[in-house]
Scaffold this motif. Sequence first.
Motif, PDB file in Angstrom:
ATOM      1  N   ILE A 192       5.588  -6.248  -3.830  1.00 37.61           N
ATOM      2  CA  ILE A 192       4.230  -5.820  -4.173  1.00 37.61           C
ATOM      3  C   ILE A 192       4.269  -4.308  -4.333  1.00 37.61           C
ATOM      4  CG2 ILE A 192       1.813  -5.766  -3.462  1.00 37.61           C
ATOM      5  CD1 ILE A 192       3.988  -8.094  -1.540  1.00 37.61           C
ATOM      6  N   THR A 193       4.083  -3.801  -5.538  1.00 42.54           N
ATOM      7  CA  THR A 193       4.160  -2.353  -5.713  1.00 42.54           C
ATOM      8  C   THR A 193       3.002  -1.691  -4.986  1.00 42.54           C
ATOM      9  OG1 THR A 193       2.921  -2.375  -7.797  1.00 42.54           O
ATOM     10  CG2 THR A 193       5.316  -2.623  -7.939  1.00 42.54           C
ATOM     11  N   GLY A 194       3.285  -0.520  -4.418  1.00 42.75           N
ATOM     12  CA  GLY A 194       2.265   0.198  -3.665  1.00 42.75           C
ATOM     13  C   GLY A 194       1.803  -0.546  -2.439  1.00 42.75           C
ATOM     14  N   SER A 195       2.766  -1.106  -1.673  1.00 42.26           N
ATOM     15  CA  SER A 195       2.388  -2.000  -0.564  1.00 42.26           C
ATOM     16  C   SER A 195       2.411  -1.338   0.802  1.00 42.26           C
ATOM     17  CB  SER A 195       3.299  -3.235  -0.552  1.00 42.26           C
ATOM     18  OG  SER A 195       4.644  -2.895  -0.745  1.00 42.26           O
ATOM     19  N   ALA A 196       2.393  -0.004   0.831  1.00 42.80           N
ATOM     20  CA  ALA A 196       2.349   0.672   2.124  1.00 42.80           C
ATOM     21  C   ALA A 196       0.928   0.902   2.612  1.00 42.80           C
ATOM     22  CB  ALA A 196       3.100   2.008   2.053  1.00 42.80           C
ATOM     23  N   GLY A 197      -0.053   0.498   1.835  1.00 43.45           N
ATOM     24  CA  GLY A 197      -1.439   0.676   2.264  1.00 43.45           C
ATOM     25  C   GLY A 197      -2.387  -0.072   1.354  1.00 43.45           C
ATOM     26  N   GLY A 198      -3.653  -0.124   1.751  1.00 51.87           N
ATOM     27  CA  GLY A 198      -4.711  -0.676   0.929  1.00 51.87           C
ATOM     28  C   GLY A 198      -4.477  -2.110   0.509  1.00 51.87           C
ATOM     29  N   ILE A 199      -4.778  -2.399  -0.764  1.00 49.36           N
ATOM     30  CA  ILE A 199      -4.646  -3.753  -1.300  1.00 49.36           C
ATOM     31  C   ILE A 199      -3.213  -4.249  -1.164  1.00 49.36           C
ATOM     32  CG2 ILE A 199      -4.729  -5.118  -3.422  1.00 49.36           C
ATOM     33  CD1 ILE A 199      -7.107  -3.422  -4.314  1.00 49.36           C
ATOM     34  N   GLY A 200      -2.259  -3.405  -1.515  1.00 50.93           N
ATOM     35  CA  GLY A 200      -0.851  -3.824  -1.486  1.00 50.93           C
ATOM     36  C   GLY A 200      -0.397  -4.273  -0.111  1.00 50.93           C
ATOM     37  N   LYS A 201      -0.761  -3.525   0.911  1.00 49.85           N
ATOM     38  CA  LYS A 201      -0.348  -3.906   2.269  1.00 49.85           C
ATOM     39  C   LYS A 201      -1.052  -5.179   2.706  1.00 49.85           C
ATOM     40  CE  LYS A 201      -1.272  -1.266   5.935  1.00 49.85           C
ATOM     41  NZ  LYS A 201      -1.137  -0.178   6.939  1.00 49.85           N
ATOM     42  N   ALA A 202      -2.296  -5.345   2.323  1.00 51.58           N
ATOM     43  CA  ALA A 202      -3.022  -6.571   2.669  1.00 51.58           C
ATOM     44  C   ALA A 202      -2.350  -7.787   2.041  1.00 51.58           C
ATOM     45  CB  ALA A 202      -4.475  -6.468   2.224  1.00 51.58           C
ATOM     46  N   ILE A 203      -1.912  -7.643   0.782  1.00 51.31           N
ATOM     47  CA  ILE A 203      -1.214  -8.747   0.115  1.00 51.31           C
ATOM     48  C   ILE A 203       0.098  -9.038   0.827  1.00 51.31           C
ATOM     49  CG2 ILE A 203      -0.111  -9.502  -2.027  1.00 51.31           C
ATOM     50  CD1 ILE A 203      -2.100  -7.644  -3.518  1.00 51.31           C
ATOM     51  N   ALA A 204       0.845  -7.974   1.158  1.00 56.58           N
ATOM     52  CA  ALA A 204       2.132  -8.161   1.837  1.00 56.58           C
ATOM     53  C   ALA A 204       1.943  -8.880   3.174  1.00 56.58           C
ATOM     54  CB  ALA A 204       2.801  -6.806   2.045  1.00 56.58           C
ATOM     55  N   LYS A 205       0.939  -8.495   3.929  1.00 59.49           N
ATOM     56  CA  LYS A 205       0.676  -9.162   5.211  1.00 59.49           C
ATOM     57  C   LYS A 205       0.328 -10.635   5.006  1.00 59.49           C
ATOM     58  CE  LYS A 205      -0.726  -5.305   8.166  1.00 59.49           C
ATOM     59  NZ  LYS A 205      -1.783  -4.773   9.063  1.00 59.49           N
ATOM     60  N   LYS A 206      -0.500 -10.899   4.039  1.00 59.41           N
ATOM     61  CA  LYS A 206      -0.896 -12.282   3.762  1.00 59.41           C
ATOM     62  C   LYS A 206       0.323 -13.130   3.417  1.00 59.41           C
ATOM     63  CE  LYS A 206      -3.649 -15.769   2.733  1.00 59.41           C
ATOM     64  NZ  LYS A 206      -4.411 -16.499   3.775  1.00 59.41           N
ATOM     65  N   PHE A 207       1.203 -12.581   2.603  1.00 55.10           N
ATOM     66  CA  PHE A 207       2.376 -13.337   2.169  1.00 55.10           C
ATOM     67  C   PHE A 207       3.336 -13.591   3.337  1.00 55.10           C
ATOM     68  CE2 PHE A 207       2.387 -12.365  -2.684  1.00 55.10           C
ATOM     69  CZ  PHE A 207       1.127 -12.925  -2.779  1.00 55.10           C
ATOM     70  N   VAL A 208       3.519 -12.607   4.202  1.00 53.17           N
ATOM     71  CA  VAL A 208       4.389 -12.807   5.369  1.00 53.17           C
ATOM     72  C   VAL A 208       3.780 -13.849   6.302  1.00 53.17           C
ATOM     73  CG1 VAL A 208       5.340 -11.713   7.443  1.00 53.17           C
ATOM     74  CG2 VAL A 208       5.462 -10.530   5.237  1.00 53.17           C
ATOM     75  N   GLU A 209       2.476 -13.761   6.508  1.00 56.72           N
ATOM     76  CA  GLU A 209       1.798 -14.737   7.372  1.00 56.72           C
ATOM     77  C   GLU A 209       1.892 -16.156   6.812  1.00 56.72           C
ATOM     78  OE1 GLU A 209      -2.034 -12.965   7.551  1.00 56.72           O
ATOM     79  OE2 GLU A 209      -1.402 -11.405   8.980  1.00 56.72           O
ATOM     80  N   GLU A 210       2.095 -16.275   5.509  1.00 62.33           N
ATOM     81  CA  GLU A 210       2.237 -17.593   4.884  1.00 62.33           C
ATOM     82  C   GLU A 210       3.700 -17.993   4.721  1.00 62.33           C
ATOM     83  OE1 GLU A 210      -0.007 -19.744   4.348  1.00 62.33           O
ATOM     84  OE2 GLU A 210      -1.823 -18.562   4.682  1.00 62.33           O
ATOM     85  N   GLY A 211       4.614 -17.260   5.400  1.00 65.98           N
ATOM     86  CA  GLY A 211       6.004 -17.670   5.444  1.00 65.98           C
ATOM     87  C   GLY A 211       6.947 -16.913   4.544  1.00 65.98           C
ATOM     88  N   GLY A 212       6.457 -16.012   3.708  1.00 64.04           N
ATOM     89  CA  GLY A 212       7.317 -15.286   2.790  1.00 64.04           C
ATOM     90  C   GLY A 212       7.932 -14.045   3.409  1.00 64.04           C
ATOM     91  N   VAL A 213       8.776 -13.390   2.628  1.00 62.44           N
ATOM     92  CA  VAL A 213       9.318 -12.083   3.001  1.00 62.44           C
ATOM     93  C   VAL A 213       8.947 -11.107   1.890  1.00 62.44           C
ATOM     94  CG1 VAL A 213      11.208 -12.938   4.427  1.00 62.44           C
ATOM     95  CG2 VAL A 213      11.568 -12.676   1.972  1.00 62.44           C
ATOM     96  N   VAL A 214       8.884  -9.817   2.223  1.00 62.52           N
ATOM     97  CA  VAL A 214       8.374  -8.846   1.263  1.00 62.52           C
ATOM     98  C   VAL A 214       9.257  -7.610   1.209  1.00 62.52           C
ATOM     99  CG1 VAL A 214       5.984  -9.617   1.479  1.00 62.52           C
ATOM    100  CG2 VAL A 214       6.836  -7.808   2.989  1.00 62.52           C
ATOM    101  N   ILE A 215       9.237  -6.964   0.049  1.00 59.95           N
ATOM    102  CA  ILE A 215       9.850  -5.646  -0.102  1.00 59.95           C
ATOM    103  C   ILE A 215       8.703  -4.652  -0.130  1.00 59.95           C
ATOM    104  CG2 ILE A 215      11.221  -4.110  -1.552  1.00 59.95           C
ATOM    105  CD1 ILE A 215      11.595  -7.882  -1.837  1.00 59.95           C
ATOM    106  N   LEU A 216       8.498  -3.984   1.000  1.00 58.01           N
ATOM    107  CA  LEU A 216       7.465  -2.955   1.070  1.00 58.01           C
ATOM    108  C   LEU A 216       7.938  -1.739   0.290  1.00 58.01           C
ATOM    109  CD1 LEU A 216       6.622  -3.063   4.888  1.00 58.01           C
ATOM    110  CD2 LEU A 216       5.319  -4.139   3.034  1.00 58.01           C
ATOM    111  N   ASN A 217       7.026  -1.102  -0.440  1.00 60.88           N
ATOM    112  CA  ASN A 217       7.432   0.066  -1.217  1.00 60.88           C
ATOM    113  C   ASN A 217       6.254   0.987  -1.438  1.00 60.88           C
ATOM    114  OD1 ASN A 217       6.253  -0.583  -4.119  1.00 60.88           O
ATOM    115  ND2 ASN A 217       7.074  -2.479  -3.233  1.00 60.88           N
ATOM    116  N   ASP A 218       6.562   2.243  -1.672  1.00 57.52           N
ATOM    117  CA  ASP A 218       5.548   3.253  -1.948  1.00 57.52           C
ATOM    118  C   ASP A 218       6.276   4.503  -2.413  1.00 57.52           C
ATOM    119  OD1 ASP A 218       2.393   3.381  -1.109  1.00 57.52           O
ATOM    120  OD2 ASP A 218       3.290   5.377  -1.212  1.00 57.52           O
ATOM    121  N   MET A 219       5.631   5.349  -3.144  1.00 56.03           N
ATOM    122  CA  MET A 219       6.240   6.616  -3.539  1.00 56.03           C
ATOM    123  C   MET A 219       6.127   7.646  -2.413  1.00 56.03           C
ATOM    124  SD  MET A 219       3.432   7.797  -6.403  1.00 56.03           S
ATOM    125  CE  MET A 219       4.321   9.302  -6.814  1.00 56.03           C
ATOM    126  N   ASN A 220       5.238   7.391  -1.454  1.00 57.72           N
ATOM    127  CA  ASN A 220       5.073   8.263  -0.298  1.00 57.72           C
ATOM    128  C   ASN A 220       5.949   7.735   0.839  1.00 57.72           C
ATOM    129  OD1 ASN A 220       4.128   9.366   2.184  1.00 57.72           O
ATOM    130  ND2 ASN A 220       2.171   9.884   1.225  1.00 57.72           N
TER     131      ASN A 220
END
Length: 708
Positions: free
Chosen positions: A451-479
């Motif tokens: 999920i691009t831009g997943s260190a905060g906001g919408i992106g992090k919420a999506i990443a959390k949802k996906f992990v809670e549903e059994g997936g794994v994620v590549i967190l990323n951000d330019m910061n």
Amino acid sequence: MSEVKTNTTFKHVSYLWDEAKAAELEGDEVALLIYRSNLLGADLRLTNYGGGNTSCKTTAKNPLTGQDTEVMWIKGSGGDIGTLKKSGLAALYVDRLRSLENVYRGIEHEDEMVELFNHSIFDLASKAPSIDTPLHGFLPFKHIDHLHPDAAIAIAAAKDGKRITEELFGGAIGWVDWQRPGFDLGLQLRQCLNENPGIRGIMLGSHGLFTWGDTAYESYMNTLEVIEQCAEYLEENYAKKGPAFGGAKIESLPSEQRLKQAAALAPVLRGFCSSERHMVGHFTDDARVLEFINSNDLDRLAPMGTSCPDHFLRTKISPLVLDLQPGEDLSDVKALKERLAPAFEEYRQMYTQYYESCKHPNSPAIRDANPVIILFPGVGMFSFSKDKQTARVASEFYLNAINVMKGAEAISEYTSLPRQEAFDIEYWLLEEAKLQRMPKPKALSGKIALITGSAGGIGKAIAKKFVEEGGVVILNDMNEERLQSAGEEFKKQYGKDSYATATLDVTKADHIQDAFEVAALAFGGIDIVINNAGLSISKTIEGHSEKDWDLLYDVLVKGQFFVTQAAVEVMRKQAIGGDVINIVSKNALVSGPNNAGYGSAKAAQLHLSRLNAAELGADGIRVNVVNPDAVISDSNIWAGGWAEGRAKAYGITVEELPAYYAKRTLLNQIILPDDIANACFAFVGGLLSKSTGNMLNVDGGVAMAFPR
């Protein structure tokens, strides 16, 4: 038992006992058992994850009679001593457990005894007793450790293991030949002790080590000393033997090239291994792995399989060795797949033949015939399983097996379990029952998401949802600071196997390439890409600069396209489909003031999504759109003057924006990051698997944004 030494200096194992900590637990034997277990489990040289068992025997009041009775506390079924807590223990009346010998009908009826353990339960809140319970119960010692240390198993798996054990320990360690764990093995341990009074432990052929003591500390020290002595013996023989595994046949690629080749190959391997269900991968180029896979003896030893049951239960009967040359060009994916397909088919046929030749009338159905462990000489080892933790642990177990083979070959000759014995463990009805009791896989089990831009906001919420549903994620951000903080949060909340991190600026091609290489090395590939990274600039027509325009289109349009392009390359390697979801905006449909650059870029994102959906359907890759509106919480979109610009356009203050956006919707609702995460999950969770080219508005109901 021989006197326990007081020397606490070890070379091959870690002495972790803290006298002050132990003193706080004095008098509570169960607490000391847990403390000792956690220390032993913290050193992978002593035992592998989930392997081994520990116990203690205490005196407690019988709740019905009030009389003192002996109770054994032991790690319950499926636990791990390194993370053991009291809730993970089983507690049994020792006399009742031993009295089960009166109804034992012989080795042909082993499995029925497990259910009878329940008649011995002391603590009604106990974890289910494991199959190792009688092995501890028929020994008289207060504290017992049963571990799977590589150094000991190397001796136990050697052709001359029994003789070596006798000579090395001068008779202080007994020997019991290989037998599947169960009630009869417990009786054999008792017999070994009766025939060899005063021994300090027992070696189990091809299996592991039993050691004990009258106190938790004595057992701990005895265990460390015996394993240290085994490791010292191996080290002495390594020096005499010369190069391990017959010496090197090939040389490893340099580290950077190994990782490049592994990243290029992993999605192809994952595709083959996912022929029955989505698998998640793990890669290692540990020096000990390279020593084995580069050696002259690889072709002889690898097909033999592993010896310890804990090893092959997680790694399958043997690995697949790739017939690829380190450093060769892997860019022609079609040709690469044509070369690899016969090897995978041959492996599946081998595994099927193994099943058919060893199965019993009541054996469970054959399981996935794909390999778990894949060896690429000169590059490293891949492992694939149902989730990241299981794949990583399988890799660790095969490294244990490599250590065992190395040690056994140095002192004698390595022997593996006969195929029938291995099958009887792998397809043991009790193991099958344990598998059937496991929770049903979650919707995203086996799925990998970036999920691009997943260190905060919408992106992090999506990443959390996906992990809670059994997936794994590549967190990323330019910061990078923001990314590091998100990684720490995920590690604390979900564990280290839930995520990987990559610095990603979607306007930079090398960042995009690196992020997908991280996905390939960490998890084996990619299944879901969410193009979420974005920014907003709100200016009048005359206020827009060329720099503003280029930045908006570079991030939102080009960034979305080139991230998708890189994802498609990986997904096509895997050939198991995939999902792309583009987080666009209601502004793609609604014309508003002071919004020429942002709104037109969002419109371009929307139509680009349709174009990609039309092109990628043949690959089973779905492309869909989620259109949020005014998601303010923890979002970078409100930085850089956007909030001020929108407030100015609507003639209100920044503080009034949330209420303003809510009031203009049909539902009068504020939109949160979790709302967008739920919409994304709706597309990828399985219920909409035949949906592509679609758009889902999550804006509280903005009539002007209705698709038409």
